[in-house]
Design a protein around this motif. Structure first.
Motif, short mmCIF file in Angstrom:
data_model
loop_
_atom_site.label_atom_id
_atom_site.label_comp_id
_atom_site.label_asym_id
_atom_site.label_seq_id
_atom_site.Cartn_x
_atom_site.Cartn_y
_atom_site.Cartn_z
N ASP A 78 61.77 50.95 53.64
CA ASP A 78 62.77 51.49 54.58
C ASP A 78 62.14 51.90 55.90
O ASP A 78 62.82 51.93 56.93
CB ASP A 78 63.50 52.67 53.95
CG ASP A 78 64.49 52.16 52.92
OD1 ASP A 78 64.08 51.91 51.78
OD2 ASP A 78 65.67 51.95 53.30
N THR A 127 63.95 40.39 50.82
CA THR A 127 62.52 40.52 51.15
C THR A 127 61.70 40.38 49.86
O THR A 127 61.13 39.32 49.60
CB THR A 127 62.24 41.85 51.87
OG1 THR A 127 62.71 42.93 51.07
CG2 THR A 127 62.89 41.88 53.23
N ASN A 165 60.17 54.04 50.65
CA ASN A 165 61.08 53.13 49.93
C ASN A 165 61.81 53.96 48.87
O ASN A 165 61.58 55.17 48.74
CB ASN A 165 60.29 51.96 49.32
CG ASN A 165 61.21 50.87 48.79
OD1 ASN A 165 62.11 50.42 49.51
ND2 ASN A 165 61.03 50.45 47.56
N LYS A 166 62.68 53.32 48.14
CA LYS A 166 63.51 54.00 47.14
C LYS A 166 62.72 54.96 46.27
O LYS A 166 61.61 54.62 45.84
CB LYS A 166 64.22 52.93 46.29
CG LYS A 166 65.11 53.43 45.20
CD LYS A 166 66.16 54.42 45.68
CE LYS A 166 67.03 53.92 46.80
NZ LYS A 166 67.78 55.01 47.47
N GLN A 225 70.43 50.71 41.61
CA GLN A 225 70.44 49.46 42.38
C GLN A 225 69.75 48.32 41.62
O GLN A 225 70.08 47.15 41.83
CB GLN A 225 69.73 49.65 43.74
CG GLN A 225 70.49 50.51 44.73
CD GLN A 225 70.04 51.95 44.68
OE1 GLN A 225 69.59 52.43 43.64
NE2 GLN A 225 70.16 52.65 45.78
N ARG A 231 72.51 57.06 58.16
CA ARG A 231 71.45 57.25 57.16
C ARG A 231 70.13 57.38 57.91
O ARG A 231 69.80 56.55 58.74
CB ARG A 231 71.39 56.06 56.18
CG ARG A 231 72.61 56.00 55.26
CD ARG A 231 72.40 55.07 54.10
NE ARG A 231 71.55 55.65 53.08
CZ ARG A 231 71.05 54.94 52.05
NH1 ARG A 231 71.28 53.64 51.96
NH2 ARG A 231 70.30 55.52 51.13
N ARG A 237 74.09 48.71 51.73
CA ARG A 237 72.84 49.48 51.70
C ARG A 237 71.66 48.52 51.72
O ARG A 237 71.85 47.30 51.63
CB ARG A 237 72.79 50.47 50.53
CG ARG A 237 73.43 50.10 49.25
CD ARG A 237 72.86 48.92 48.54
NE ARG A 237 71.42 49.03 48.36
CZ ARG A 237 70.63 48.01 48.12
NH1 ARG A 237 71.09 46.76 48.04
NH2 ARG A 237 69.34 48.18 47.97
N GLY A 238 70.44 49.08 51.83
CA GLY A 238 69.25 48.24 51.99
C GLY A 238 68.95 48.18 53.49
O GLY A 238 69.85 47.88 54.28
N ALA A 239 67.69 48.45 53.84
CA ALA A 239 67.35 48.66 55.25
C ALA A 239 67.81 47.55 56.21
O ALA A 239 68.52 47.82 57.18
CB ALA A 239 65.86 48.93 55.38
O1 MRU Z 1 69.43 53.64 49.19
P1 MRU Z 1 69.28 52.16 49.39
O2 MRU Z 1 69.91 51.35 48.30
O3 MRU Z 1 69.72 51.73 50.78
O4 MRU Z 1 67.71 51.91 49.31
C1 MRU Z 1 67.24 50.60 49.46
C2 MRU Z 1 65.78 50.46 49.33
O5 MRU Z 1 65.06 51.42 49.14
C3 MRU Z 1 65.21 49.09 49.55
O6 MRU Z 1 64.11 48.87 48.76
C4 MRU Z 1 64.81 48.94 51.03
O7 MRU Z 1 65.86 49.32 51.87
C5 MRU Z 1 64.37 47.57 51.37
S1 MRU Z 1 65.70 46.41 51.31
C6 MRU Z 1 65.10 44.91 51.79
#
Ligand code: MRU
Length: 348
Positions: free
Chosen positions: A236, A168, A246-247, A195, A88, A45-47
């Motif tokens: 994201d 990042t 973002n999250k 997370q 996603r 996970r994570g963009a």
């Molecule tokens: O649901 P996730 O864990 O994929 O969400 C991740 C985030 O919101 C991160 O902050 C975002 O993807 C940036 S990761 C460099």
């Protein structure tokens, strides 16, 4: 260096993030569908990490089609790309990486299938390696905004685990530590999937970077007491006007930061900008299974049958963001004009 995935030529080895820090299990994907599933179920996970994994998934998809050629290969390959896009919806890095792989395919499609697969593999590896370099540059630009002894608050995990490596938002933290800035990180636990508590705390622990874990509802009190110097989060998807997804919980932090006069920074590569959408209202927000809210580590914590709302992301309006830190520099007051000017300058 911590990396959430390792390409092994005929398979993608993924570090299963659902179990960190309790265990470090690896998953071996040999098909495009497996990668899709593990993007959906948050093993990866994570963009930016999702983008790189999707690119390797496309290589596995092409390998599955090695007995086909010409139109048949193309039709089936594009079908796999479409399925991957649905894994996603919010992180634009996924569609960015899939589009880049399809563009590469277009340039290769007159070749034989073996050469197409080889070319796609090279492109996926380029996406992966580029991401690490990009994060280091984001780290460099971001660290210049961090003063010695700063207390930094972060949300979710925008670290090495969320990217091909380095991170990042946590890339900025890493760079500031390299520069001996003696910083301290406050880590939001980040409900519902934790997370922050599981992944960001684990990354900082590995590298002995000083940190304090807090629950999400403690950030306001810390800001009120003057204990936070800046907030830095990942992203994201960023719309043309600077609105940033973002999250879930990021928006609340940005409102708190504005109220308390704390700078609020977003750290993201160019691939996270979606210049096709004008505002954050157009960003699709993923809603996930209610079990993420009703359970923690498979343990029910709420009454059976209770009604749940579980959006995975929220949108922070650009007006609450002090700057967006990219690999090409810092966009101060990220509004439509400033973002367009910045992108045009980078093109010329
Ligand atoms: O649901 P996730 O864990 O994929 O969400 C991740 C985030 O919101 C991160 O902050 C975002 O993807 C940036 S990761 C460099």
């Amino acid at each position: 260096m911590i990396s959430p995935m390792i390409w092994q030529g005929n398979k993608l080895k993924i570090l299963d993030q659902r179990n960190i820090p309790l265990s470090m299990d690896y998953i071996f994907c040999t098909t495009c569908r497996e990668v899709e599933e593990h993007i959906y179920n948050l093993a990866i996970r994570g963009a930016p990490a999702i983008g790189a994994a999707a690119a390797f998934g496309m290589v596995l998809g092409a390998r599955e089609l090695r007995d086909f050629s010409g139109n048949k290969f193309e039709t089936l390959f594009r079908k796999k790309a479409l399925a991957m896009l649905k894994a996603r919806p919010t992180a634009v890095n996924l569609s960015w990486a899939v589009s880049r792989m399809l563009k590469e395919f277009e340039s290769l499609k007159e070749k034989n299938t073996g050469d197409i697969i080889k070319g796609l593999e090279e492109e996926a590896l380029t996406i992966y390696h580029e991401d690490i370099e990009i994060n280091k540059k984001i780290g460099q630009f971001g660290a210049s905004l961090v003063s010695k002894g700063a207390f930094i608050l972060t949300h979710c995990n925008a670290g090495a685990l969320a990217t091909a490596g380095y991170g990042t938002a946590l890339g900025i933290v890493r760079k500031a530590v390299e520069q001996e800035k003696e910083i301290h990180v406050y880590v939001d636990e980040t409900r519902p999937v934790l997370q922050g508590a599981r992944l960001t705390a684990w990354e900082l622990e590995q590298e002995e970077i000083p940190y304090t874990l807090i629950t999400d509802n403690m950030a306001g009190m810390l800001m009120q007491k003057g204990n936070i110097d800046l907030v830095v989060v990942g992203a994201d998807r960023i719309a043309l006007n600077g609105d940033t997804a973002n999250k879930i919980g990021t928006y609340s932090l940005a409102v708190l930061a504005k109220y308390h006069g704390v700078p609020f920074y977003v750290a993201a590569p160019f691939s996270t900008f979606d210049l096709n959408i004008k505002t954050g209202e157009e960003i699709p927000i993923e809603e996930r299974d209610c079990r993420e809210v009703t359970h923690i580590f498979n343990q029910r914590i709420s009454p059976d049958g209770c009604h749940v709302f579980n959006p995975s992301f929220d949108v922070t309006p650009a007006g609450l963001i002090s700057a967006i830190i990219t690999e090409k520099g810092v966009i101060e007051n990220p509004r439509e004009n400033n973002i367009s000017t910045f992108f045009n300058k980078m093109k010329s």
